[in-house]
Design a protein around this motif. Sequence first.
Motif, PDB file in Angstrom:
ATOM      1  N   ALA A   1     -15.691   9.656  -2.877  1.00  0.00           N
ATOM      2  CA  ALA A   1     -15.305  10.338  -1.634  1.00  0.00           C
ATOM      3  C   ALA A   1     -13.795  10.545  -1.581  1.00  0.00           C
ATOM      4  N   VAL A   2     -13.049   9.554  -2.057  1.00  0.00           N
ATOM      5  CA  VAL A   2     -11.588   9.690  -2.077  1.00  0.00           C
ATOM      6  C   VAL A   2     -11.198  10.817  -3.034  1.00  0.00           C
ATOM      7  N   GLU A   3     -11.831  10.800  -4.204  1.00  0.00           N
ATOM      8  CA  GLU A   3     -11.504  11.808  -5.215  1.00  0.00           C
ATOM      9  C   GLU A   3     -11.784  13.222  -4.717  1.00  0.00           C
ATOM     10  N   SER A   4     -12.857  13.351  -3.943  1.00  0.00           N
ATOM     11  CA  SER A   4     -13.189  14.698  -3.473  1.00  0.00           C
ATOM     12  C   SER A   4     -12.454  15.031  -2.166  1.00  0.00           C
ATOM     13  N   GLY A   5     -11.539  14.159  -1.782  1.00  0.00           N
ATOM     14  CA  GLY A   5     -10.676  14.454  -0.638  1.00  0.00           C
ATOM     15  C   GLY A   5     -11.302  14.198   0.721  1.00  0.00           C
ATOM     16  N   GLN A   6     -12.466  13.527   0.737  1.00  0.00           N
ATOM     17  CA  GLN A   6     -13.099  13.273   2.041  1.00  0.00           C
ATOM     18  C   GLN A   6     -12.495  12.069   2.750  1.00  0.00           C
TER      19      GLN A   6
ATOM     20  N   ASN B   1      -7.231   0.824 -11.065  1.00  0.00           N
ATOM     21  CA  ASN B   1      -6.891   2.230 -10.845  1.00  0.00           C
ATOM     22  C   ASN B   1      -7.190   2.702  -9.432  1.00  0.00           C
ATOM     23  N   ASN B   2      -8.276   2.215  -8.889  1.00  0.00           N
ATOM     24  CA  ASN B   2      -8.717   2.772  -7.609  1.00  0.00           C
ATOM     25  C   ASN B   2      -8.364   1.935  -6.392  1.00  0.00           C
TER      26      ASN B   2
ATOM     27  N   VAL C   1      -9.257   8.932   2.953  1.00  0.00           N
ATOM     28  CA  VAL C   1      -7.906   8.517   2.608  1.00  0.00           C
ATOM     29  C   VAL C   1      -8.028   7.267   1.742  1.00  0.00           C
ATOM     30  N   SER C   2      -7.335   7.215   0.641  1.00  0.00           N
ATOM     31  CA  SER C   2      -7.488   6.070  -0.257  1.00  0.00           C
ATOM     32  C   SER C   2      -6.872   4.805   0.346  1.00  0.00           C
ATOM     33  N   VAL C   3      -7.231   3.693  -0.234  1.00  0.00           N
ATOM     34  CA  VAL C   3      -6.733   2.406   0.270  1.00  0.00           C
ATOM     35  C   VAL C   3      -5.208   2.367   0.209  1.00  0.00           C
ATOM     36  N   HIS C   4      -4.658   2.878  -0.907  1.00  0.00           N
ATOM     37  CA  HIS C   4      -3.193   2.903  -1.049  1.00  0.00           C
ATOM     38  C   HIS C   4      -2.549   3.644   0.099  1.00  0.00           C
ATOM     39  N   GLU C   5      -3.122   4.828   0.358  1.00  0.00           N
ATOM     40  CA  GLU C   5      -2.548   5.652   1.419  1.00  0.00           C
ATOM     41  C   GLU C   5      -2.675   4.965   2.767  1.00  0.00           C
TER      42      GLU C   5
END
Length: 214
Positions: free
Chosen positions: A160-165, A18-19, A167-171
């Motif tokens: 940190a990704v979830e809280s918007g701090q 998922n992550n 950029v996720s790996v996908h992005e």
Amino acid sequence: MKITRQKHAKKHLGFFRNNFGVREPYQILLDGTFCQAALRGRIQLREQLPRYLMAETQLCTTRCVLKELETLGKDLYGAKLIAQKCQVRNCPHFKNAVSGSECLLSMVEDGNPHHYFLATQDQNLSMKVKKKPGIPLMFIIQNTIVLDKPSPKTIAFVKAVESGQLVSVHEKQSIRQLKEEQGLVKDPEQRRRKKRKKVVNPEKVHLPNDHHFL
Ligand SMILES: [Zn+2]
């Protein structure tokens, strides 16, 4: 016992899927220590890994790991045979091999874009792997394969990704892809080729009093 073990593995796999975009067939990078432990524990990796992870798996390694096993001699002959049956993935060290652990670490750099799992008994390497978010880590304990729970660093990263701090790996990957498409990022292979071309300068080769450093 076995069911609990698989349940945990399933949960961890779900987390990585998922992550971090981990997908089947799972790519499992093995080092010499893991092969040696499998041999000692009489673990048939090809059978047991897919069974434990409940999915198709691909066992892979690198030339540096194979080279290291060769130099370690006959004590690790069996481990070498196991490693030789794995798919060899390209590492950036085709000219000068580095240690197995250094090589495998380089394979999961920059957010582990190939979604490798790392399978090792090397504590030192494991510690370094755990400091990078998003790399599923496997080892053998009491003759049993274990997928480690996500490291604290991995969990912190996801939060940190979830809280918007962050950029996720996908992005990150799609940004890189975009840059590549527009020629903003040169892949290392291209850079190397260019450099090599520069060295051969026909004008200088034919100079009568040619000095190497001119
Ligand atoms: Zn290498």
